[in-house]
Design an enzyme around this catalytic site. Structure first.
Site, PDB file in Angstrom:
ATOM      1  N   GLN A  68     -47.096  18.373  18.575  1.00  0.00           N
ATOM      2  CA  GLN A  68     -46.815  17.127  20.188  1.00  0.00           C
ATOM      3  C   GLN A  68     -46.991  17.896  20.796  1.00  0.00           C
ATOM      4  O   GLN A  68     -46.325  16.531  22.238  1.00  0.00           O
ATOM      5  CB  GLN A  68     -45.438  16.857  19.487  1.00  0.00           C
ATOM      6  CG  GLN A  68     -44.414  17.780  19.791  1.00  0.00           C
ATOM      7  CD  GLN A  68     -42.902  17.404  19.326  1.00  0.00           C
ATOM      8  OE1 GLN A  68     -42.718  17.583  18.086  1.00  0.00           O
ATOM      9  NE2 GLN A  68     -41.930  17.049  19.868  1.00  0.00           N
ATOM     10  N   CYS A  74     -41.494  14.180  18.049  1.00  0.00           N
ATOM     11  CA  CYS A  74     -41.178  14.749  16.967  1.00  0.00           C
ATOM     12  C   CYS A  74     -41.103  13.370  15.576  1.00  0.00           C
ATOM     13  O   CYS A  74     -42.006  13.105  14.729  1.00  0.00           O
ATOM     14  CB  CYS A  74     -39.625  15.643  17.324  1.00  0.00           C
ATOM     15  SG  CYS A  74     -38.684  15.165  17.849  1.00  0.00           S
ATOM     16  N   HIS A 368     -34.209  16.838  16.016  1.00  0.00           N
ATOM     17  CA  HIS A 368     -35.556  16.676  15.997  1.00  0.00           C
ATOM     18  C   HIS A 368     -35.471  16.531  14.284  1.00  0.00           C
ATOM     19  O   HIS A 368     -35.110  15.727  14.073  1.00  0.00           O
ATOM     20  CB  HIS A 368     -36.008  18.107  16.236  1.00  0.00           C
ATOM     21  CG  HIS A 368     -37.537  18.621  15.756  1.00  0.00           C
ATOM     22  ND1 HIS A 368     -38.328  17.515  16.535  1.00  0.00           N
ATOM     23  CD2 HIS A 368     -37.576  19.385  14.688  1.00  0.00           C
ATOM     24  CE1 HIS A 368     -38.967  18.574  16.897  1.00  0.00           C
ATOM     25  NE2 HIS A 368     -39.075  19.493  15.244  1.00  0.00           N
ATOM     26  N   ASN A 389     -43.873  21.007  10.297  1.00  0.00           N
ATOM     27  CA  ASN A 389     -43.235  20.940  12.032  1.00  0.00           C
ATOM     28  C   ASN A 389     -44.710  20.191  12.932  1.00  0.00           C
ATOM     29  O   ASN A 389     -45.004  20.341  12.334  1.00  0.00           O
ATOM     30  CB  ASN A 389     -42.728  22.002  12.207  1.00  0.00           C
ATOM     31  CG  ASN A 389     -41.590  21.954  13.819  1.00  0.00           C
ATOM     32  OD1 ASN A 389     -41.653  20.669  14.280  1.00  0.00           O
ATOM     33  ND2 ASN A 389     -40.710  22.971  14.129  1.00  0.00           N
TER      34      ASN A 389
END
Length: 449
Positions: A68, A74, A368, A389
């Site tokens: 990102q 996110c 997040h 992630n």
């Protein structure tokens, strides 16, 4: 003696604090270490590295991680990742990404209209009211919620990244957000004045349409105009060539993902007194598409929360989740573990709080969103979780993190699962109308980033 004098710090007290400090034999050793290395490096517990080895009994093959970059998307990356995992399995297309910029454009455009809606709804309140101040603090931002992305997809569809790639402003969003928020605050002044002056609804709506035209222009300059029709051209993992012509973002979603998004629901774990379990909640002034899907959370106990995620993983489908990623985590190693740092022991202070206390007193909130892609089960109980992630491959294990089950208990607040995994009682609870939470409730914080 006045009350303030009683509360003032005396020199005698300071001397006592000094003596208490030096009474610890290793005080100077700790001082030298912490002052040179910092609290985290000095308190790091390397036993956590061993406990958090990246090996899992259930481990989905989900390909390379996305990045990102310098943006707060996110939630969007994580949601699109769960969909591309599904697409990759169906079409033999592992290292593939959906266009985060396409959904980003429409999210920001719709957020502007949602902001205008909230400005008009609060126009009768003084500028100094908490709700008006909350609106003006951040008119729009990169953050969001699962339900908000669903609202965008249901209206606009999705597209492959190849037909609407990232731009400077999508990957590094601070300049765009600054300009757009300036524009929206100025528009708020105009709209509130129109209401105060008794303008007709037609006048207000025509002004609003002109404002939206400006927003569309700003977004088109910075992100590019959103693609309307395209050809999807690719080679699969076996190097076979494919081309699918004259697709729209809606037809692409229907053909290549095809999920009924109404089947995917948000489950939270918030053990605070104001949110009884097995009830649903929404957050006032939180959303993007006016008239679109509402943000809605079903609150459950932590064991149910984890059981639902495990059921979906066992069926081979990844799980979107929201957490407070900065707590007790090592970004570079990709470890999230309550034992990663022993700060209490190092500093000889008690820093412990319950999960509810952290939420109630501002110590923790959702910051997040990522994706659960695996779990290590011992005697059918989770010990650690595999996390995809969206910070690129240079952190963790090629971008994947390891999260201890104890960390999940303390700092995870939301998962999204197919409601078929809910018991009949929970399905009934999820269908109920939600209670309304204040705009600043921590269960809405992910959308404020």
């Amino acid at each position: 003696m006045s009350e303030s004098s009683k509360s003032a710090i005396s020199l005698a007290q300071i001397n006592q604090y000094h003596d208490n400090y030096l009474a610890r034999k290793d005080a100077k050793v700790i001082q030298r270490s912490v002052s040179h290395q910092g609290i985290l490096a000095t308190s790091a517990d390397f036993a956590s590295d061993v406990d958090m080895s990246p090996v899992f009994s259930i481990d989905l093959n989900t390909g390379k991680v996305a990045n990102q970059k310098q943006s707060g998307r996110c939630w969007m990356f994580a949601a699109l990742n769960t969909m591309r995992h599904h697409l990759a399995d169906l079409f033999n297309l592992t290292d593939f990404e959906l266009s985060q910029n396409y959904t980003n454009f429409w999210d920001k455009f719709e957020k502007a209209n949602y902001f205008y809606e909230n400005v008009l709804a609060t126009a009768d309140q003084p500028r100094t009211s908490r709700k008006v101040a909350f609106l003006m603090e951040t008119p729009q931002q990169d953050g969001g919620q699962w339900d908000m992305l669903c609202a965008i997809i249901e209206k606009y569809g999705i597209a492959p990244k190849s037909v609407m790639p990232e731009t400077y402003n999508s990957s590094k969003s601070s300049e765009l957000n600054s300009v757009l928020n300036t524009k929206l605050r100025k528009d708020a002044i105009v709209l509130r004045k129109l209401v105060a002056d008794g303008a007709t609804d037609d006048k207000i709506q025509s002004t609003r349409q002109s404002m939206l035209a400006d927003v569309y222009k700003i977004l088109s300059y910075t992100l590019g105009e959103p693609v309307q029709k395209f050809d999807f051209e690719y080679r699969d993992d076996d190097k076979n060539y494919h081309i699918d012509r004259d697709l729209t973002p809606l037809s692409f979603y229907e053909k290549y993902v095809g999920w009924d998004l109404s089947e995917y629901v948000s489950i939270i774990n918030s053990p605070t007194d104001d949110k009884p379990y097995n009830k649903t909640y929404t957050v006032e002034m939180l959303g993007n598409v006016v008239g679109g899907r509402q943000v809605k959370h079903l609150n459950v106990d932590i064991q149910t929360f984890k059981d639902l995620a495990i059921k979906q993983l066992k069926d081979g489908q990844s799980v979107w989740f929201g957490c407070d990623v900065g707590k007790s985590s090592d970004r570079q190693k990709g470890i999230m573990d309550v034992n990663a740092y022993q700060k209490d022991e190092l500093l000889d202070v008690d820093l412990s709080m319950s999960k509810a206390e952290r939420l109630d007193y501002g110590e923790s909130l959702m910051t997040h969103a990522m994706v659960l892609t695996g779990v290590d089960l011992v005697d059918d109980k989770p010990t650690k979780w595999k996390v995809e992630n969206s910070w690129g491959e240079k952190v963790g294990t090629k971008g994947y993190f390891v999260m201890s089950d104890a960390w999940l208990d303390e700092y995870c607040y939301q998962v999204v699962v197919n409601k078929k995994y809910l018991s009949e009682d929970l399905q009934q609870a999820q269908s109920e109308a939600p209670a309304l939470l204040e705009p600043w409730d921590p269960m809405g914080a992910l959308a404020s980033n």
